[in-house]
Design an enzyme around this catalytic site. Structure first.
Site, PDB file in Angstrom:
ATOM      1  N   CYS A 105      -3.600  -3.563  -3.318  1.00  0.00           N
ATOM      2  CA  CYS A 105      -3.476  -2.096  -3.300  1.00  0.00           C
ATOM      3  C   CYS A 105      -2.036  -1.606  -3.456  1.00  0.00           C
ATOM      4  O   CYS A 105      -1.778  -0.676  -4.229  1.00  0.00           O
ATOM      5  CB  CYS A 105      -4.096  -1.538  -2.029  1.00  0.00           C
ATOM      6  SG  CYS A 105      -3.682  -2.454  -0.549  1.00  0.00           S
ATOM      7  N   GLN A 115       1.836   1.055   5.152  1.00  0.00           N
ATOM      8  CA  GLN A 115       0.459   0.813   4.736  1.00  0.00           C
ATOM      9  C   GLN A 115      -0.565   1.255   5.787  1.00  0.00           C
ATOM     10  O   GLN A 115      -0.402   1.028   6.980  1.00  0.00           O
ATOM     11  CB  GLN A 115       0.278  -0.675   4.391  1.00  0.00           C
ATOM     12  CG  GLN A 115       1.133  -1.055   3.188  1.00  0.00           C
ATOM     13  CD  GLN A 115       0.945  -2.473   2.694  1.00  0.00           C
ATOM     14  OE1 GLN A 115       1.915  -3.132   2.389  1.00  0.00           O
ATOM     15  NE2 GLN A 115      -0.287  -2.949   2.584  1.00  0.00           N
ATOM     16  N   ARG A 173       2.608  -2.026   8.402  1.00  0.00           N
ATOM     17  CA  ARG A 173       1.386  -1.244   8.708  1.00  0.00           C
ATOM     18  C   ARG A 173       1.782  -0.070   9.570  1.00  0.00           C
ATOM     19  O   ARG A 173       2.500  -0.232  10.573  1.00  0.00           O
ATOM     20  CB  ARG A 173       0.405  -2.145   9.461  1.00  0.00           C
ATOM     21  CG  ARG A 173      -0.934  -1.493   9.728  1.00  0.00           C
ATOM     22  CD  ARG A 173      -1.866  -1.537   8.553  1.00  0.00           C
ATOM     23  NE  ARG A 173      -2.247  -2.879   8.178  1.00  0.00           N
ATOM     24  CZ  ARG A 173      -2.644  -3.218   6.941  1.00  0.00           C
ATOM     25  NH1 ARG A 173      -2.712  -2.317   5.977  1.00  0.00           N
ATOM     26  NH2 ARG A 173      -2.971  -4.471   6.674  1.00  0.00           N
ATOM     27  N   HIS A 196      -1.575   4.498   1.430  1.00  0.00           N
ATOM     28  CA  HIS A 196      -0.372   3.677   1.488  1.00  0.00           C
ATOM     29  C   HIS A 196       0.793   4.482   0.910  1.00  0.00           C
ATOM     30  O   HIS A 196       0.619   5.192  -0.093  1.00  0.00           O
ATOM     31  CB  HIS A 196      -0.534   2.421   0.635  1.00  0.00           C
ATOM     32  CG  HIS A 196      -1.373   1.341   1.263  1.00  0.00           C
ATOM     33  ND1 HIS A 196      -2.020   1.465   2.458  1.00  0.00           N
ATOM     34  CD2 HIS A 196      -1.654   0.080   0.826  1.00  0.00           C
ATOM     35  CE1 HIS A 196      -2.658   0.334   2.736  1.00  0.00           C
ATOM     36  NE2 HIS A 196      -2.462  -0.515   1.763  1.00  0.00           N
TER      37      HIS A 196
END
Ligand code: HSE
Length: 345
Positions: A115, A142, A244, A251
């Site tokens: 991604c 993310q 994260r 994202h």
């Protein structure tokens, strides 16, 4: 797929790994009941197999299916086959030529990319096309969705637990609120089964498994997949730290690009904006940034905004920018959905 009318030109058969024999989804026309996703005989009868089941399924089913001599088109979004010589990573607004050439050469495995890689390429395709990228470093922000559905729910539970602890004392001193929040987050009852650490109110600078060189696998994918998608004979160096954060499904990436030429900002913006129908340059103002360059603004849309574009004062040819994209759309479903339509053509 329903919304885009993708079922019109095909006769879909739906497969399942847990509900064989039950009714399939409502797609506006008659379809057979759900078939067993491990039944190689039935799968063999398909022209195209599209799966979003993940690498474990791909590893189990794909070799068995190919061993039968099946020549159909396999499309998935898992990492299992991505780097194989017999696969092409699909992101057609960026590498349609690579897809077409591969198809003509007999390639039949088409795999959606990681991604962050897909979102970065949707954002920066114009700079790559112009041959302007010397190297890139990308620091990512993310979303929980990249880790899975359970993680998205866990993030919300974490937010709820924090609110439960702080809400009753919000009218009081902020030091007490702060203490209540951190004690809750560090407490044994805080829900962290999926992330392994608090994410709400915090962040986790580690995604996926370690590689031998100190990178995580997510960081390694940036260079490996980008160069494969673009079919670069000389790989462009790409590296950064993947983090994260507590967003649900968008994202973001803060990117430094070393350009080959010392282009001015207007030319960089022109190149970026001209690459595809979805990328959108956001003027470098606070007002436009807060309106259009946030996960909240982008979630559920295919728009890939690129903003905060400016020259870095590090020397000629260094630019920085910030981009956001929906992890579940361009980061996962959309390239694969579009590949199905290309294969049906
Ligand atoms: N590996 C990505 C993440 C998602 O964890 O955010 C899939 O590309």
């Amino acid at each position: 797929m329903r919304k885009e009318g993708d079922f019109k030109g095909i006769d879909p058969v739906f497969f399942t790994t847990s509900q064989a024999g039950q009714a399939g989804p409502d797609i506006g026309k008659e379809i057979p009941v759900l078939q067993d996703g491990f039944d190689i005989d039935i799968l063999q009868g398909m022209d195209i197999v599209l799966t979003c089941q993940g690498s474990d399924y791909t590893k189990k089913v794909h070799p068995k299916l190919r061993d039968t001599g099946w020549k159909g088109v396999w499309i998935d979004a898992a990492s299992a086959l991505r780097m194989a010589d017999t696969s092409i990573i699909v992101l057609d607004p960026v590498n349609r030529q690579v897809i077409d050439k591969g198809f003509d050469a007999g390639i039949r495995d088409f795999i959606g990319g990681n991604c962050t890689v897909s979102l970065m390429l949707m954002a920066l395709g114009g700079l790559f096309d112009a041959g302007q990228v010397e190297w890139i470093t990308s620091m990512t922000y993310q979303a929980a969705s990249g880790a899975g559905a359970k993680n998205m729910k866990e993030l919300v539970s974490q937010m709820g637990a924090i609110n439960d602890a702080a809400q009753p004392i919000l009218d009081g001193p902020v030091a007490a609120v702060d203490t209540a929040v951190v004690e809750t987050m560090r407490g044994a009852a805080f829900p962290t089964d999926n992330f392994g650490a608090p994410l709400a109110g915090s962040l986790i600078p580690w995604i996926d498994v370690p590689m031998e060189n100190g990178q995580t696998r997510e960081e390694w994918k940036g260079v490996a997949e980008t160069n494969k998608i673009l079919e670069n004979e000389t790989p462009i160096p790409i590296d950064g730290t993947c983090v994260r954060i507590g967003t649900m499904r968008c994202h973001s990436q803060a990117i430094t690009v070393k350009l080959k030429d010392d282009l001015d900002v207007a030319e960089v913006e022109r190149l970026i904006a001209s690459a595809n129908d979805w990328v959108k340059v956001v003027p470098n103002t606070k007002e436009e940034t807060l309106k259009d360059l946030t996960p909240t603004a982008v979630t559920g849309t295919l728009t890939v905004p690129v903003g905060r574009i400016r020259k870095l004062n590090l020397g000629p040819g260094y630019i920085t920018l910030f981009t956001v994209g929906d992890q579940l759309l361009w980061g996962a479903a959309e390239p694969v959905r579009r590949m199905l339509n290309i294969a049906v053509e």
